[in-house]
Design a protein around this motif. Structure first.
Motif, PDB file in Angstrom:
ATOM      1  N   SER A   1     -32.668  51.120 124.660  1.00 31.74           N
ATOM      2  CA  SER A   1     -31.960  49.942 125.160  1.00 31.74           C
ATOM      3  C   SER A   1     -31.268  50.221 126.487  1.00 31.74           C
ATOM      4  N   GLY A   2     -31.039  51.514 126.770  1.00 32.32           N
ATOM      5  CA  GLY A   2     -30.247  51.893 127.929  1.00 32.32           C
ATOM      6  C   GLY A   2     -28.844  52.309 127.546  1.00 32.32           C
ATOM      7  N   GLY A   3     -28.480  52.121 126.269  1.00 28.70           N
ATOM      8  CA  GLY A   3     -27.164  52.534 125.792  1.00 28.70           C
ATOM      9  C   GLY A   3     -27.091  54.026 125.568  1.00 28.70           C
ATOM     10  N   LEU A   4     -25.902  54.498 125.196  1.00 29.14           N
ATOM     11  CA  LEU A   4     -25.672  55.935 125.034  1.00 29.14           C
ATOM     12  C   LEU A   4     -26.653  56.560 124.048  1.00 29.14           C
ATOM     13  N   ASP A   5     -26.761  55.988 122.849  1.00 31.22           N
ATOM     14  CA  ASP A   5     -27.530  56.622 121.773  1.00 31.22           C
ATOM     15  C   ASP A   5     -28.988  56.826 122.166  1.00 31.22           C
ATOM     16  N   SER A   6     -29.643  55.754 122.598  1.00 34.21           N
ATOM     17  CA  SER A   6     -31.074  55.854 122.888  1.00 34.21           C
ATOM     18  C   SER A   6     -31.340  56.643 124.166  1.00 34.21           C
ATOM     19  N   THR A   7     -30.417  56.585 125.112  1.00 31.13           N
ATOM     20  CA  THR A   7     -30.599  57.363 126.341  1.00 31.13           C
ATOM     21  C   THR A   7     -30.477  58.859 126.058  1.00 31.13           C
ATOM     22  N   VAL A   8     -29.543  59.234 125.200  1.00 27.42           N
ATOM     23  CA  VAL A   8     -29.423  60.638 124.795  1.00 27.42           C
ATOM     24  C   VAL A   8     -30.678  61.083 124.048  1.00 27.42           C
ATOM     25  N   LEU A   9     -31.220  60.229 123.176  1.00 28.17           N
ATOM     26  CA  LEU A   9     -32.451  60.581 122.454  1.00 28.17           C
ATOM     27  C   LEU A   9     -33.587  60.836 123.436  1.00 28.17           C
ATOM     28  N   VAL A  10     -33.711  59.990 124.453  1.00 26.58           N
ATOM     29  CA  VAL A  10     -34.750  60.195 125.464  1.00 26.58           C
ATOM     30  C   VAL A  10     -34.539  61.534 126.177  1.00 26.58           C
ATOM     31  N   GLU A  11     -33.297  61.818 126.552  1.00 24.68           N
ATOM     32  CA  GLU A  11     -33.005  63.054 127.285  1.00 24.68           C
ATOM     33  C   GLU A  11     -33.280  64.283 126.429  1.00 24.68           C
ATOM     34  N   LEU A  12     -32.907  64.239 125.164  1.00 21.82           N
ATOM     35  CA  LEU A  12     -33.169  65.363 124.275  1.00 21.82           C
ATOM     36  C   LEU A  12     -34.668  65.609 124.121  1.00 21.82           C
ATOM     37  N   CYS A  13     -35.441  64.551 123.931  1.00 26.18           N
ATOM     38  CA  CYS A  13     -36.892  64.710 123.787  1.00 26.18           C
ATOM     39  C   CYS A  13     -37.509  65.212 125.083  1.00 26.18           C
ATOM     40  N   HIS A  14     -36.963  64.756 126.207  1.00 29.34           N
ATOM     41  CA  HIS A  14     -37.456  65.208 127.514  1.00 29.34           C
ATOM     42  C   HIS A  14     -37.187  66.709 127.687  1.00 29.34           C
ATOM     43  N   GLN A  15     -35.966  67.139 127.375  1.00 27.76           N
ATOM     44  CA  GLN A  15     -35.633  68.552 127.551  1.00 27.76           C
ATOM     45  C   GLN A  15     -36.327  69.435 126.519  1.00 27.76           C
ATOM     46  N   ALA A  16     -36.741  68.833 125.402  1.00 21.69           N
ATOM     47  CA  ALA A  16     -37.475  69.592 124.381  1.00 21.69           C
ATOM     48  C   ALA A  16     -38.970  69.631 124.678  1.00 21.69           C
ATOM     49  N   ASN A  17     -39.369  69.025 125.821  1.00 21.27           N
ATOM     50  CA  ASN A  17     -40.771  69.014 126.264  1.00 21.27           C
ATOM     51  C   ASN A  17     -41.711  68.324 125.264  1.00 21.27           C
ATOM     52  N   LEU A  18     -41.226  67.269 124.647  1.00 21.99           N
ATOM     53  CA  LEU A  18     -42.065  66.486 123.744  1.00 21.99           C
ATOM     54  C   LEU A  18     -42.808  65.414 124.534  1.00 21.99           C
ATOM     55  N   LYS A  19     -43.915  64.941 123.968  1.00 18.58           N
ATOM     56  CA  LYS A  19     -44.758  63.963 124.656  1.00 18.58           C
ATOM     57  C   LYS A  19     -44.448  62.560 124.148  1.00 18.58           C
ATOM     58  N   PHE A  20     -43.925  61.718 125.028  1.00 22.01           N
ATOM     59  CA  PHE A  20     -43.515  60.394 124.575  1.00 22.01           C
ATOM     60  C   PHE A  20     -43.548  59.379 125.719  1.00 22.01           C
ATOM     61  N   SER A  21     -43.495  58.110 125.313  1.00 23.15           N
ATOM     62  CA  SER A  21     -43.316  56.995 126.244  1.00 23.15           C
ATOM     63  C   SER A  21     -42.040  56.270 125.846  1.00 23.15           C
ATOM     64  N   ILE A  22     -41.584  55.382 126.705  1.00 24.65           N
ATOM     65  CA  ILE A  22     -40.348  54.632 126.470  1.00 24.65           C
ATOM     66  C   ILE A  22     -40.683  53.150 126.347  1.00 24.65           C
ATOM     67  N   ALA A  23     -40.030  52.477 125.412  1.00 24.60           N
ATOM     68  CA  ALA A  23     -40.219  51.038 125.241  1.00 24.60           C
ATOM     69  C   ALA A  23     -38.867  50.341 125.326  1.00 24.60           C
ATOM     70  N   HIS A  24     -38.787  49.305 126.167  1.00 26.34           N
ATOM     71  CA  HIS A  24     -37.525  48.581 126.348  1.00 26.34           C
ATOM     72  C   HIS A  24     -37.754  47.085 126.169  1.00 26.34           C
TER      73      HIS A  24
END
Length: 436
Positions: A26-49
């Motif tokens: 959504s752009g809020g704290l919770d989902s943005t942190v989840l995106v950042e954690l997955c990014h730093q963990a080198n996981l393969k993902f896309s984002i949906a808004h």
């Protein structure tokens, strides 16, 4: 937190290590942190808004933030827009329910297009506590007190062990930015009231309340796991599979104590929630029914019959069979063939005089008042009396089709042929009708 998150993924969500997935952001704290954690963990993902167009320029600002963030970390982003208020007006649901239905329908569409295998949402430990309190205030069993499931169908929620405070600390450490939804500070919404007013009071009562709650939730989940395993074993013993439906002996259900608790555990997955109605069915007359949104329970003498509630019923439909063909859209498979000699009729095949049939033939469901001349009896008998004598249960009666010629029943399909169309010794052409 990153190392704890990576270990949690390895231990509990290993399926995310080797697959593409989608993160709802959504752009809020919770989902943005989840995106950042997955990014730093080198996981393969896309984002949906989802832009629900509920907050004017603020909604557009959320969308722009998510697009920019996805570009910054070089991840693909999918964005959609909804006429949420129009959906509310059309479907007569709350704004919250409309937003939920719209976004999950879109998420499922993305997954069906092979854009990811799983959907990740950013529910965390505080969401679990809020859900617990909401369910507790409304009245619930243990299944309503075990928290938000970490895995259900295609949804994965890897942040559930982490508190909002931990997410805030991680975001601060990483100098992250996010979007604040002003409505989150409005205590007129139940979840916000719990978050802003009730939980702080609980923390005042006991400084370690949040950690204690996490432990309590673990204990409840363990208890629920044991109870579910026992109920599954009990269901295997009680629910006798009869070719797509289940029969359950009423006497065995009545022996269970506490009865309402067992009934809830055994039948909740089929949509039955009113235990008073279910208990009343046990002592009801044969033929009494109880329906949920997905299933039907029917009392048939000393058993309950459980079957799925078909989305469309074809009781009033009639299907015509011309002299030349059997239509492909029949609700059951019939085969007509001329044969040189007759054999004894069976449940799945009958032999009739071909020249006794008047086309078009009709295939339809039986109706009250229908009668025929059962072969071997050669006298009129109402179908309702025939079903009773044959001990045909209510659901089987509802699913029975008949084959007719000019209003006369040729065959109660799968059960008994009519005497009037039997093959006589002088018959020249014999027609075999098969039901598969």
């Amino acid at each position: 937190m990153l190392e704890a998150f990576k270990k949690h993924i390895e231990d509990s969500f290993s399926e995310l290590l080797d697959s593409n997935f989608i993160i709802a952001c959504s752009g809020g704290l919770d989902s943005t942190v989840l995106v950042e954690l997955c990014h730093q963990a080198n996981l393969k993902f896309s984002i949906a808004h989802c832009n629900f167009r509920l907050r004017g320029t603020a909604s557009d600002g959320d969308e722009a933030f998510v697009r920019d963030y996805a570009k910054k970390i070089e991840n693909e982003v999918f964005v959609t827009h909804f006429d949420t208020l129009g959906y509310v007006s059309q479907h007569k649901v709350s704004v919250q329910m409309a937003a939920r239905e719209l976004r999950y329908a879109w998420f499922e569409q993305l997954l069906k297009e092979n854009l990811g295998t799983y959907l990740l949402t950013a529910h965390h430990a505080n969401d679990n506590l809020e859900t617990f309190i909401i369910n507790l205030s409304r009245g619930t069993g243990i299944d309503g007190l075990t928290g938000i499931p970490a895995k259900i169908n295609y949804v994965r929620r890897p942040l559930l062990p982490f508190t909002r405070q931990e997410l805030e600390f991680f975001a601060s450490e990483q100098n992250m930015k996010w979007r604040e939804d002003a409505s989150n500070a409005d205590a007129k919404y139940l979840r916000n009231k719990i978050r802003l007013e009730i939980i702080p009071k609980l923390n005042e009562l006991h400084p370690t309340f949040s950690e204690n709650f996490k432990n309590t939730l673990d204990y409840l989940q363990q208890t629920e796991t044991i109870a579910s395993a026992y109920l599954s074993k009990l269901k295997e013993e009680l629910f006798i599979d009869k070719g797509g439906r289940f029969e359950i002996e009423i006497a065995k259900l009545k022996d269970l104590r506490p009865r309402s608790t067992y009934l809830h555990g055994l039948f909740k997955e089929y949509g039955f929630k009113e235990m008073d109605n279910l208990e009343a069915l046990l002592d009801g007359l044969s033929g009494k029914q109880l329906a949920s949104s997905s299933h039907v329970l029917v009392k048939n003498r000393d058993v309950l019959i459980l079957t799925s509630n078909k989305e469309s019923k074809s009781y009033d439909l009639e299907y015509l069979i011309t002299v030349d063909e059997v239509p492909l859209n029949l609700p059951l498979n019939l085969k007509f063939s001329v044969v040189p000699e007759r054999y004894d009729n069976t449940d799945t095949a009958i032999f009739v005089q071909k020249n006794a049939l008047k086309y078009p033939l009709i295939v339809r469901k039986w109706k009250t008042g229908d009668y025929f001349y059962p072969i071997g009896l050669n006298r009129k008998k109402k179908l309702s009396k025939f079903f009773k004598d044959e001990k045909i249960d209510v659901l089987s009666k509802e699913e029975t089709w008949i084959l007719c010629s000019e209003g006369q029943i040729i065959w109660v399909i799968g059960m008994r042929a009519d005497h009037r169309f039997r093959v006589a010794d002088t018959t020249q052409e014999i027609l075999k009708i098969e039901f598969t």
